[in-house]
Design an enzyme around this catalytic site. Sequence first.
Site: not given
Length: 580
Positions: A383, A401-403, A425, A454-455, A474-475
Amino acid sequence: MRVILRTLALAGLLASMLPLQACAEAEPQTGVTPTAAAAHPPGAAIASAHGLSTDAGMEIIAKGGNAFDAAVAVSSTLSVVEPISSGIGGGGFFLVHDARSGRDVFIDARETAPAAATPEAYLDANGELDRDRSVNGPWSAGIPGLPAALVHLAEKYGQLPLSESLAPAIRIAREGFPIYERLASGYERRREVMERYRGSRELFLADGDPPQEGEIFRQPDLARTLERLAEKGHDGFYRGDVADKLLAAVAEEGGQWEAAELAGYQVKERAPIQFDYRGWKVTTAPPPSSGGVAMAEILQVLEGWDLDKLDAVHRTHVIAEAMRRAYRDRTLYLGDPDFVAMPIARLTSLDYAAGLRAGIHPEKATPSDLLPGQLAPLEDEETTHFSIIDAQGNRVSATQTVNLLYGSGMVAPGTGVLLNNEMDDFALRPGTPNAFGVMGYDANAPEPGKRMLSSMTPSFIESDDRVAVLGAPGGSRIITQVMLGILAYDAGLGPQEVAALPRIHHQWMPDTIAAEPGALDEATVRGLEAMGHAVSAGERQWGNLQTVSWDKRSNTLSGGTDPRNPVGKVGIRDAAGEVP
């Protein structure tokens, strides 16, 4: 190398941390030093994950654009130079502060689920989650939101035409840029998947071999797609030629998108989460981000301790326990607010934080499987992030992001658009962890048009003396990075120190404290283990925090770019021009 033991002790974090490499101060500043708080910043500051994107934003500032015009330039340029992390085939969140009105607004450009993407579509013959389908190819992709966000920012908040703010990204896509190490190594990690798809082969193997560090990477199809967006706005991407090519590409690879789903995509403006922490006003992301709620829980739980007075073991213990409880609530409660009723007021209240705090044993870890796993009644890593302040006082904190690495791996032929794999997600199979190891249940199950949880946690913090804009990729570890950054700012650290700070993380499940190299010394690890914590010390570094700050007393601007990412850059500009 900069020794940061003193600053970490001030932050009340992990006094036993060791120095980080490449942690130079690098805090450019500009301005004068008045005794009273300044009304406006002395110029503009931008921190982003790539030097070309920072330069693009500064170019637009120099042409008379504001922070929102610069955000269009930075975001679109990141979409060109960081396909490993983001792009117009993905989505993002933009937290904005409009200085004229004083309003804080959260622009939700999260991807949405296609109607065909039911939970059953992601199960194999044995009823288990089909991981390949959830992270690779057309079924892993949601309807992109980032192009709509760029249009919205320019039309509602910018001072320049969209075509002018997109010009740097179009130029760089057409002329190319040097491939850097992370781009090349990331391709090798995803090569088997990416080379399944015709559009990806045509783009990434255009010279006959995979991307190599130092080569010039050109994206003429993406340049044309961005030109359509610049000329026609929303319709330039979501209708017409580009949309037709996207729909054809998804169908060619066996996916199912509908024209109406593309044409109907709209960003949503939402009220941000706001709370106070030790004299700071914190403004951050609401659902469908889980970040603001989780961060409010963590910080408000921690406010019950004087972290500076705790030794390293107990300090780490209470931080991890606060993280554990917040991530448990993230898993059970949070989702798309347009589809799910959530007890946000309760989860972010001081009383709720007090109750969570009371359940933390001062000398023992709480096993995650002992925390209730049922709902109470309702009352990459890949991200990227950038932060901007301008001379009018406008602010943007944006995470996009694109994950996963290179998203779905699939480029739609003729468009240059790399599709995301954000469908992972969702809780595609309730109780089954996704690629980041986090679980979800019905609140985050896919439905047509629903936005996946999302985070991403773009944030502002403001005190009487200082304003800071920060965020990170960072997910699932984004939330804790930003939270640790706020603790560091509270201790008086500068932006570069905040960006370089070693990190720890706990997310309820798996029941483990993760720590970067040097974040926890051996004695601290032993102390935590004696309390019952599982500790994974010395993991690889994670995240890529980008932050800018305005000191209102000295009227100076400064910025920090994460030393874990060697191609990031801070740019600062005043009336005299850019300050190196």
